[in-house]
Scaffold this motif. Structure first.
Motif, PDB file in Angstrom:
ATOM      1  N   PRO A  65       0.814  -1.217   0.000  1.00 34.84           N
ATOM      2  CA  PRO A  65       0.000   0.000   0.000  1.00 34.84           C
ATOM      3  C   PRO A  65       0.843   1.261   0.000  1.00 34.84           C
ATOM      4  O   PRO A  65       1.982   1.271   0.471  1.00 34.84           O
ATOM      5  N   SER A  66       0.258   2.337  -0.521  1.00 34.64           N
ATOM      6  CA  SER A  66       0.980   3.589  -0.727  1.00 34.64           C
ATOM      7  C   SER A  66       0.211   4.763  -0.148  1.00 34.64           C
ATOM      8  O   SER A  66      -0.988   4.661   0.167  1.00 34.64           O
ATOM      9  N   LEU A  67       0.883   5.880  -0.043  1.00 33.87           N
ATOM     10  CA  LEU A  67       0.167   7.138   0.146  1.00 33.87           C
ATOM     11  C   LEU A  67      -0.669   7.398  -1.102  1.00 33.87           C
ATOM     12  O   LEU A  67      -0.350   6.888  -2.192  1.00 33.87           O
ATOM     13  N   PRO A  68      -1.755   8.171  -1.004  1.00 40.31           N
ATOM     14  CA  PRO A  68      -2.625   8.407  -2.171  1.00 40.31           C
ATOM     15  C   PRO A  68      -1.962   9.376  -3.151  1.00 40.31           C
ATOM     16  O   PRO A  68      -2.263  10.568  -3.175  1.00 40.31           O
ATOM     17  N   VAL A  77       6.431  13.059  -0.311  1.00 42.75           N
ATOM     18  CA  VAL A  77       6.035  13.147   1.097  1.00 42.75           C
ATOM     19  C   VAL A  77       4.636  13.732   1.200  1.00 42.75           C
ATOM     20  O   VAL A  77       4.330  14.758   0.574  1.00 42.75           O
ATOM     21  N   MET A  78       3.789  13.092   1.972  1.00 44.51           N
ATOM     22  CA  MET A  78       2.445  13.593   2.262  1.00 44.51           C
ATOM     23  C   MET A  78       2.230  13.455   3.765  1.00 44.51           C
ATOM     24  O   MET A  78       2.511  12.392   4.338  1.00 44.51           O
ATOM     25  N   HIS A  79       1.760  14.496   4.393  1.00 46.92           N
ATOM     26  CA  HIS A  79       1.602  14.481   5.844  1.00 46.92           C
ATOM     27  C   HIS A  79       0.161  14.092   6.196  1.00 46.92           C
ATOM     28  O   HIS A  79      -0.774  14.859   5.992  1.00 46.92           O
ATOM     29  N   LEU A  80       0.004  12.884   6.741  1.00 47.30           N
ATOM     30  CA  LEU A  80      -1.294  12.381   7.177  1.00 47.30           C
ATOM     31  C   LEU A  80      -1.261  12.143   8.676  1.00 47.30           C
ATOM     32  O   LEU A  80      -0.253  11.649   9.205  1.00 47.30           O
ATOM     33  N   ASP A  83      -4.043   8.248  12.335  1.00 43.85           N
ATOM     34  CA  ASP A  83      -5.248   7.463  12.085  1.00 43.85           C
ATOM     35  C   ASP A  83      -5.636   7.473  10.612  1.00 43.85           C
ATOM     36  O   ASP A  83      -6.095   6.463  10.062  1.00 43.85           O
ATOM     37  N   SER A  84      -5.410   8.589   9.920  1.00 40.06           N
ATOM     38  CA  SER A  84      -5.679   8.633   8.482  1.00 40.06           C
ATOM     39  C   SER A  84      -4.685   7.765   7.715  1.00 40.06           C
ATOM     40  O   SER A  84      -5.053   7.105   6.734  1.00 40.06           O
ATOM     41  N   TYR A  85      -3.447   7.763   8.166  1.00 37.61           N
ATOM     42  CA  TYR A  85      -2.429   6.895   7.563  1.00 37.61           C
ATOM     43  C   TYR A  85      -2.862   5.433   7.687  1.00 37.61           C
ATOM     44  O   TYR A  85      -2.796   4.655   6.724  1.00 37.61           O
ATOM     45  N   ARG A  86      -3.324   5.047   8.875  1.00 34.73           N
ATOM     46  CA  ARG A  86      -3.789   3.671   9.078  1.00 34.73           C
ATOM     47  C   ARG A  86      -4.971   3.358   8.168  1.00 34.73           C
ATOM     48  O   ARG A  86      -5.014   2.298   7.522  1.00 34.73           O
ATOM     49  N   ILE A 110       2.630  -7.395   4.770  1.00 32.02           N
ATOM     50  CA  ILE A 110       2.398  -6.003   4.365  1.00 32.02           C
ATOM     51  C   ILE A 110       3.751  -5.306   4.294  1.00 32.02           C
ATOM     52  O   ILE A 110       4.559  -5.394   5.214  1.00 32.02           O
ATOM     53  N   LYS A 111       3.982  -4.629   3.181  1.00 30.67           N
ATOM     54  CA  LYS A 111       5.195  -3.831   3.023  1.00 30.67           C
ATOM     55  C   LYS A 111       4.799  -2.514   2.357  1.00 30.67           C
ATOM     56  O   LYS A 111       4.528  -2.468   1.169  1.00 30.67           O
ATOM     57  N   PRO A 112       4.716  -1.421   3.108  1.00 33.60           N
ATOM     58  CA  PRO A 112       4.334  -0.139   2.513  1.00 33.60           C
ATOM     59  C   PRO A 112       5.293   0.268   1.392  1.00 33.60           C
ATOM     60  O   PRO A 112       6.456  -0.132   1.356  1.00 33.60           O
ATOM     61  N   HIS A 113       4.774   1.081   0.493  1.00 33.54           N
ATOM     62  CA  HIS A 113       5.522   1.521  -0.683  1.00 33.54           C
ATOM     63  C   HIS A 113       6.035   2.949  -0.525  1.00 33.54           C
ATOM     64  O   HIS A 113       5.385   3.807   0.079  1.00 33.54           O
ATOM     65  N   GLY A 114       7.183   3.222  -1.126  1.00 34.46           N
ATOM     66  CA  GLY A 114       7.663   4.596  -1.284  1.00 34.46           C
ATOM     67  C   GLY A 114       7.746   5.365   0.019  1.00 34.46           C
ATOM     68  O   GLY A 114       8.298   4.897   1.017  1.00 34.46           O
ATOM     69  N   GLN A 115       7.175   6.580   0.020  1.00 35.93           N
ATOM     70  CA  GLN A 115       7.246   7.422   1.205  1.00 35.93           C
ATOM     71  C   GLN A 115       6.423   6.871   2.363  1.00 35.93           C
ATOM     72  O   GLN A 115       6.707   7.179   3.524  1.00 35.93           O
ATOM     73  N   ALA A 116       5.436   6.036   2.095  1.00 32.57           N
ATOM     74  CA  ALA A 116       4.708   5.392   3.190  1.00 32.57           C
ATOM     75  C   ALA A 116       5.649   4.504   3.992  1.00 32.57           C
ATOM     76  O   ALA A 116       5.511   4.357   5.206  1.00 32.57           O
TER      77      ALA A 116
END
Length: 258
Positions: A65-68, A77-80, A83-86, A110-116
């Motif tokens: 999964p990634s940041l949107p 970089v996106m600042h979430l 709880d929104s990140y989750r 689960i392995k987050p992608h990129g900046q996540a």
């Protein structure tokens, strides 16, 4: 003793009529795949194809999964808030789980992608949110040892083989991943470079920073590692092949040429 090493790759990152990566030739080389879930790459048809391909080749399939951030391929970089990140991660993992059920496959990890991934390596609050999602599905998180990914306070997820370091990108003297904003901006790498990096990583648990001035290493007690290849990078199949040869050669006791 050499580390117990496996190979994973980021996959399923095409979108609609746009093809990114060569999953058909990557999957036979790897032990597990990290399937994009729609927020940086992939869509419902690509996700279905990726999961079917994983079943065909008998490789474990986890969520990536990634940041949107489709336009930035999840590398901005996106600042979430935590709880929104989750919720962002949970939304994507749940989508992949549906396609896995169709193919009769379990969620592997689960392995987050990129900046996540990068942000959570430095931010314990975010690392804990990944762990909460992983605990919900009873799967491990692939994360970089010695970072917030695997601190005791974030161990709400089952234990896992540590991920990385990557052998197709470089690290700072502080041990931070120097993640390129796009595949075109990555540092040049050859399969021979990758083979040597992978051999050193497996045999000594160490790697060198981009400056060449700092030797980096896993925390004491690390015995397992899953080396990752970026599926969207040009030449990814050759890179994965080099890592696979390194893993197999170490297991066979093949002496590395000078």
């Amino acid at each position: 003793m050499p580390l117990d090493a496996s190979l994973n790759c980021d996959a399923g990152e095409s979108f609609a009529q746009y093809t990114i990566g060569d999953d058909e030739n990557l999957f036979p080389l790897v032990s597990l795949v990290n399937a994009a879930c729609g927020f940086h790459g992939s869509d419902f048809d690509v996700m279905a194809k990726t999961v079917a391909l994983a079943r065909q080749h008998g490789v474990a399939c986890g969520a990536h999964p990634s940041l949107p951030d489709q336009q930035g391929f999840g590398r901005r970089v996106m600042h979430l808030p935590p709880d929104s990140y989750r919720n962002c991660l949970l939304y994507q993992v749940a989508a992949l789980v549906g396609f896995l059920k169709v193919e009769g496959l379990p969620l592997s990890h689960i392995k987050p992608h990129g900046q996540a991934y990068v942000m959570a390596a430095r931010d314990l609050d975010l690392a804990q949110q990944i762990a909460k999602v992983a605990k919900l599905y009873g799967v491990p998180v692939l994360g970089l040892p010695g970072t917030a990914h695997q601190r005791p306070a974030s161990s709400k997820a089952p234990s896992s083989s540590p991920n990385g370091p990557y052998v197709d990108v470089l690290y700072s003297d502080e041990g931070n991943l120097l993640a390129p904003r796009s595949a075109a901006l990555r540092d040049p790498v050859t399969p021979d470079d990758v083979y040597k990096r992978a051999r050193r990583l497996i045999e000594t648990g160490t790697w060198t920073s981009k400056s060449g001035e700092k030797e980096l290493s896993f925390p004491e007690g690390t015995t397992k590692v899953s080396i990752c290849v970026h599926g969207d990078f040009p030449g990814a199949v050759d890179v994965a092949g080099a890592v696979r040869r390194a893993i197999d050669d170490v297991k066979k006791g093949v002496v590395q040429a000078a």
